[in-house]
Write a protein that holds these residues in place. Structure first.
Motif, PDB file in Angstrom:
ATOM      1  N   UNK A   1     -11.402  -2.310  -1.614  1.00  0.00           N
ATOM      2  CA  UNK A   1     -10.705  -1.679  -0.304  1.00  0.00           C
ATOM      3  C   UNK A   1      -9.451  -2.317  -0.201  1.00  0.00           C
ATOM      4  N   UNK A   2      -9.371  -3.569  -0.287  1.00  0.00           N
ATOM      5  CA  UNK A   2      -8.121  -4.303  -0.084  1.00  0.00           C
ATOM      6  C   UNK A   2      -7.060  -3.943  -1.064  1.00  0.00           C
ATOM      7  N   UNK A   3      -7.385  -3.630  -2.490  1.00  0.00           N
ATOM      8  CA  UNK A   3      -6.535  -3.553  -3.367  1.00  0.00           C
ATOM      9  C   UNK A   3      -6.184  -1.902  -3.340  1.00  0.00           C
ATOM     10  N   UNK A   4      -6.992  -1.161  -2.866  1.00  0.00           N
ATOM     11  CA  UNK A   4      -6.831   0.304  -2.615  1.00  0.00           C
ATOM     12  C   UNK A   4      -5.708   0.501  -1.498  1.00  0.00           C
ATOM     13  N   UNK A   5      -5.824  -0.137  -0.464  1.00  0.00           N
ATOM     14  CA  UNK A   5      -4.781  -0.261   0.709  1.00  0.00           C
ATOM     15  C   UNK A   5      -3.428  -0.736   0.132  1.00  0.00           C
ATOM     16  N   UNK A   6      -3.721  -1.922  -0.795  1.00  0.00           N
ATOM     17  CA  UNK A   6      -2.338  -2.468  -1.241  1.00  0.00           C
ATOM     18  C   UNK A   6      -1.453  -1.556  -2.207  1.00  0.00           C
ATOM     19  N   UNK A   7      -2.254  -0.989  -2.974  1.00  0.00           N
ATOM     20  CA  UNK A   7      -1.373   0.073  -4.034  1.00  0.00           C
ATOM     21  C   UNK A   7      -1.194   1.491  -3.674  1.00  0.00           C
ATOM     22  N   UNK A   8      -1.785   1.884  -2.737  1.00  0.00           N
ATOM     23  CA  UNK A   8      -1.735   3.329  -2.315  1.00  0.00           C
ATOM     24  C   UNK A   8      -0.396   3.871  -1.682  1.00  0.00           C
ATOM     25  N   UNK A   9       0.279   4.721  -2.194  1.00  0.00           N
ATOM     26  CA  UNK A   9       1.565   5.226  -1.893  1.00  0.00           C
ATOM     27  C   UNK A   9       2.805   4.390  -2.427  1.00  0.00           C
ATOM     28  N   UNK A  10       2.358   3.355  -3.369  1.00  0.00           N
ATOM     29  CA  UNK A  10       3.561   2.544  -3.914  1.00  0.00           C
ATOM     30  C   UNK A  10       4.516   3.378  -4.872  1.00  0.00           C
ATOM     31  N   UNK A  11       5.729   3.084  -4.999  1.00  0.00           N
ATOM     32  CA  UNK A  11       6.516   3.519  -6.018  1.00  0.00           C
ATOM     33  C   UNK A  11       6.399   2.545  -7.264  1.00  0.00           C
ATOM     34  N   UNK A  12       5.677   3.204  -8.325  1.00  0.00           N
ATOM     35  CA  UNK A  12       4.997   2.498  -9.422  1.00  0.00           C
ATOM     36  C   UNK A  12       5.740   2.933 -10.698  1.00  0.00           C
ATOM     37  N   UNK A  13       5.592   2.063 -11.684  1.00  0.00           N
ATOM     38  CA  UNK A  13       6.112   2.217 -12.950  1.00  0.00           C
ATOM     39  C   UNK A  13       4.930   2.120 -14.054  1.00  0.00           C
ATOM     40  N   UNK A  14       4.660   2.934 -14.954  1.00  0.00           N
ATOM     41  CA  UNK A  14       3.637   2.565 -16.000  1.00  0.00           C
ATOM     42  C   UNK A  14       4.181   2.573 -16.984  1.00  0.00           C
ATOM     43  N   UNK A  15       4.304   1.600 -18.023  1.00  0.00           N
ATOM     44  CA  UNK A  15       4.905   1.424 -19.275  1.00  0.00           C
ATOM     45  C   UNK A  15       3.936   1.628 -20.522  1.00  0.00           C
TER      46      UNK A  15
END
Length: 586
Positions: free
Chosen positions: A189-203
């Motif tokens: 849950x803590x990680x889900x909240x942290x990453x949700x809606x971020x602007x991310x880059x997948x290399x």
């Protein structure tokens, strides 16, 4: 974090051009907007999520005041833009602790949210008196709609969010993350909240559908994979300005907003520059020629070439008898491990050959999919179901099919008969939220400018009928008709459907909206819906009411279901449908 690549080139070009101008010219001063809440921020996005998070996919809850009686105010920066159309009716903001989506309608049909809150602008958000919650798992601020969270009206948005600067794209950060980390975060849950809606880059990722349009005619799930076999959905809308561009080949990076839908991540590219470093010279290998083979039986299944040949010869939207088709999984569009438990994927005879779509099928013996790894690219499958030439231009295996064999293994070593008895549970489903009407067809009884039922992609996504056309209410009778659905071997069955209305509400049963059911080839019988959404100021676009219809009288038969919309032309009437499913038991 890395600075965002989106819009930076344009910003740099603008700065260069300005510096070259003659100082003798007079320019109007650039006025920075200033929020009335500037300097009053007292809550972070991480704190807001922690305080109002619930471990359920759909809910809403009102935001009150802080313990000291002050309003809940967040300072953040806009990290999204709807300018290219791939992000729609959403703004995403981020601070040092996290990111959050805001669901809101545009000011009008021609105004983008980006013109009010541009990419990179600093904003202040006063959440007191607003609602937050999750819709299909995504935490967001929005409007309460039944037990869900929906879109704010634009006027409400501007009452609670104000820009405090002009666009500052150079101040937006992009978080580099890998697919394995995101996969693990879904169960924390803590990680889900942290990453949700971020602007991310997948290399170092590769598109499964390289060489195809991003979204030619409908919104598409375009998956990328990494070297370890991890995969993530890059959701591409046919509303975008770049939807007809070709998906690049080779290996590169994808940048976008990390959204969430029904327990899975999906990346929403802000614009086409979200694809970085792919091979510009890549071209697909020539399609190998494969001889059509097989008889469609369990002992001699069609190969993909034969399935394509047979399906392309079918009349538009007419299902064939059920057949067996063999191939290797080339790509997976979706595996829904939630309510519907079905999967859409593509099979081929050999690498590079023409693919055949398996649309919303089930696992062994019609069981629901419960895990994303139950299908893998490269696996050899034999699938059992009807073929359909959808709209006359899309050959596929129709919804309701299931896996007979997976890498040579069948469920429990059993062998189904040519006419298997349906298993207990959902035997047919359609969300009407995928940008098309699925396997349903439209039949209009009255010929005029009203084209009949259509798929609405957002606000909310649904199947919709509304005969208000060109500023006039038209007389209408439009039927939305399912394919044939087998209830053979069952002793009971029922159908569930969500409905909503707009503008005008029925005053009696069957006034303009009825469900029609018939045994295949028989006469239609009317069934009335009984559960209506609450009426709100003469219209209702977001609340859906659940309805259940007993289909026991059709148990053991093959049926069709239709939704009949009628309007005498004297008023505006809109009817919306979502989440149909038919369940049966032995």
């Amino acid at each position: 974090m890395k600075k965002s690549l989106i819009y930076i080139a344009a910003a740099a070009l603008g700065a260069t051009a300005l510096s070259a101008c003659d100082d003798d010219f007079a320019y109007p001063p650039v006025v920075e907007p200033e929020s009335q809440w500037a300097g009053q921020a007292n809550t972070t996005i991480a704190e807001l999520k922690a305080a109002y998070w619930q471990d359920t996919n759909n809910y809403n809850t009102a935001v009150g005041l802080n313990e000291d009686g002050t309003e809940v105010i967040v300072k953040a920066r806009v990290i999204s833009s709807d300018a290219s159309g791939n992000i729609y009716n959403n703004i995403v903001i981020e601070d040092e602790t996290g990111a959050m989506t805001i669901a809101s309608r545009t000011l009008n049909s021609s105004t983008k949210l980006a013109s009010q809150f541009p990419f990179g602008a600093e904003v202040y958000l006063n959440l007191s008196g607003c609602y937050v919650g999750r819709y299909a798992g995504l935490f967001q601020m929005g409007q309460a709609s039944g037990t869900e969270i929906s879109f704010l009206e634009n006027a409400t948005l501007t009452e609670h969010m104000q820009a405090n600067s002009l666009a500052r794209p150079q101040l937006v950060d992009t978080m580099t993350v890998d697919i394995a980390t995101l996969a693990a975060a879904k169960s924390n849950t803590e990680q889900l909240q942290y990453y949700m809606s971020r602007l991310v880059r997948l290399d170092n990722v590769t598109f499964q559908n390289a060489g195809q349009p991003f979204a030619a005619t409908a919104t598409e799930n375009r998956y990328v994979t990494d070297a370890a076999g991890g995969r993530i959905n890059v959701r591409c809308s046919n509303r975008s300005t770049w939807h007809n561009e070709m998906i690049p080949g080779g290996t590169g990076a994808v940048v976008g907003i990390l959204s969430y839908f029904n327990n899975d991540w999906q990346v929403l590219m802000i614009d086409a520059s979200g694809c970085i470093g792919f091979d510009p010279s890549w071209t697909p290998e020539p399609t190998p020629e494969v001889k059509p083979e097989g008889e469609g039986t369990q002992a001699s299944p069609y190969n993909v070439a034969k399935a394509l040949e047979v399906t392309n010869a079918l009349p538009a939207d007419q299902n064939s008898d059920k057949v067996y088709v063999k191939g290797k999984i080339a790509s997976i569009d979706e595996i829904d491990t939630g309510n519907f438990g079905n999967a859409t994927y593509n099979i081929v005879d050999e690498a590079g050959a023409t693919a055949f779509k398996i649309f919303r099928g089930y696992y062994f013996n019609g069981d629901k999919f419960t895990a994303a790894n139950q299908l893998e690219v490269g696996a050899e499958v034999i699938v059992y179901g009807a073929l359909v030439n959808f709209k006359g231009n899309t050959p596929e295996m129709a919804q309701g099919n299931y896996v007979y064999s997976y890498n040579g293994q069948t469920s429990g070593g059993t062998t189904p008969t040519p006419d298997p008895t349906p298993v207990e549970g959902v035997v047919f489903s359609e969300t009407f939220q995928s940008g098309n009407l699925g396997s349903f067809t439209v039949e209009n009884k009255i010929s005029n400018d009203f084209s009949g039922w259509y798929a609405k992609a957002s606000g909310p996504a649904c199947a919709m009928a509304n005969s208000y056309v060109n500023n006039a209410n038209l007389e209408a009778e439009s039927w939305l008709i399912s394919p044939e659905i087998s209830l053979e071997g069952c002793t009971a069955a029922s159908m569930s459907i969500k409905q909503a209305f707009g503008f005008y509400f029925p005053t009696e049963q069957g006034e303009f909206c009825t469900v029609q059911v018939r045994a295949a080839g028989g006469e239609w019988k009317q069934h009335n819906l009984t559960n209506f959404p609450p009426k709100k100021d003469g219209k209702n676009w977001t609340d859906f009411a659940d309805n259940t219809i007993d289909l026991k009288e059709y148990a053991g038969k093959t049926i069709q279901v239709a939704f009949c919309y009628k309007n005498d032309g004297k008023q505006s009437v809109a009817w919306e449908l979502q989440d149909l499913s038919i369940s049966a038991s032995k």
